[in-house]
Design an enzyme around this catalytic site. Structure first.
Site, short mmCIF file in Angstrom:
data_model
loop_
_atom_site.label_atom_id
_atom_site.label_comp_id
_atom_site.label_asym_id
_atom_site.label_seq_id
_atom_site.Cartn_x
_atom_site.Cartn_y
_atom_site.Cartn_z
N SER A 184 44.26 43.12 39.78
CA SER A 184 43.11 43.60 39.03
C SER A 184 43.01 43.00 37.64
O SER A 184 41.91 42.84 37.11
CB SER A 184 43.16 45.14 38.92
N THR A 185 44.14 42.69 37.00
CA THR A 185 44.11 42.20 35.62
C THR A 185 44.91 40.91 35.50
O THR A 185 45.75 40.58 36.36
CB THR A 185 44.70 43.25 34.65
#
Length: 303
Positions: free
Chosen positions: A9-10
């Site tokens: 996600s990051t």
């Protein structure tokens, strides 16, 4: 062929553990992506899905690496099934190539439908209770035109629309994928609608809207939206017959006649009733034009 998909996600996270697990599972290709799970427009996932062919399997470590909503998961699996491909999650009991995996998927689909029904029922009950107490039902943020509330509603409506498209994908996606942009929308629409009951038939604007949505989310290539090439008038019927035969190689000549009559397509002589001999002639012409693969000769025993 096993094709892996890993997502984080990051930028602070690394897909390396997922990639190593996918490699150990036998994946010969691994596609890594940094994107939110709630975002359906993921270019790397779109490329991976486009890369997958018949008999291939898309593999993830966990389901949440592919999709955060059940509707999105089922949507991706619908696309894989349309291509004759499979889906496997290493840490979840889902492998659509196995009977157990297919059963699990059916249970998930039933659970998704039950969840939608319960949400609708709770919403109706809540609105009825509010009205009985003299309160105005609905979302206060919507009444105040709050941008965040409006965005949530827009995303929810889009999610519901994509779920409805997934429920009908088998009716139209294979035809669009195989025939566009070589065939005009009007002819594809008639091929799609011919076997459907009248209340489930598509309009051209509705079909094009659905195709645009699938192109936007990477479930169809952008090339399907290209302008159809103009064909010679005498090539049109062989093209339509080849499309019907290509969608169902085992279809009989009489069934093709019935399909053409349902499409209200006239014979080369302008008649409304079709004969198998006319269909056979058009199939032979389609083969000569390169629109259809020649039929395999029958296998005979050794003499």
């Amino acid at each position: 062929m096993l094709i892996g998909y890993a997502r984080v996600s990051t930028e602070d996270q690394t897909p390396l553990p997922q990639s190593e697990a996918l490699k150990a599972a036998g994946c010969v290709e691994i596609h890594e992506e940094q994107a939110s799970g709630g975002n359906r427009s993921r270019p790397v996932l779109a490329r991976a899905l486009e890369r997958i062919g018949k008999g291939d399997t898309l593999v993830v470590v966990r389901i949440d690496r592919l999709a955060r909503s059940l509707s999105h998961l089922l949507e991706v699996i619908e696309r894989l099934e349309a291509k004759g491909a499979f889906f496997r999650s290493l840490m979840d009991p889902i492998d659509t190539a196995s009977a157990q995996g297919k059963f699990t998927l059916q249970v998930l689909g039933a659970a998704a439908e039950l969840e939608r029904a319960l949400i609708r029922e709770r919403t109706r009950a809540g609105l009825a209770s509010a009205r009985s107490k003299g309160r105005v039902g609905g979302n206060p943020g919507l009444r105040a035109r709050d941008p965040a509330a409006l965005r949530k509603v827009r995303l929810a409506r889009q999610d519901g629309y994509m779920q409805r498209l997934a429920d009908t994908a088998q009716e139209w996606v294979p035809h669009v994928r195989r025939l566009r942009p070589d065939m005009a929308w009007e002819d594809i629409l008639r091929i799609i609608n011919a076997p459907l009951p009248h209340d489930r038939r598509w309009t051209q604007s509705r079909l094009i809207r659905a195709v645009n949505a699938y192109v936007r989310d990477g479930f169809l290539p952008v090339t399907v939206l290209g302008r159809a090439a103009r064909r010679a008038t005498d090539d049109r019927l062989p093209t339509i017959v080849a499309a019907i035969k290509g969608a169902d190689p085992d279809i009989t000549l009489q069934a093709i006649c019935d399909r053409l009559e349902a499409m209200r397509e006239r014979t080369p002589r302008g008649r409304t009733r079709w004969q198998p001999s006319s269909v056979r002639m058009l199939l032979q012409r389609a083969e000569r034009l390169g629109l259809l693969q020649p039929a395999e000769p029958p296998v005979t025993g050794a003499t």
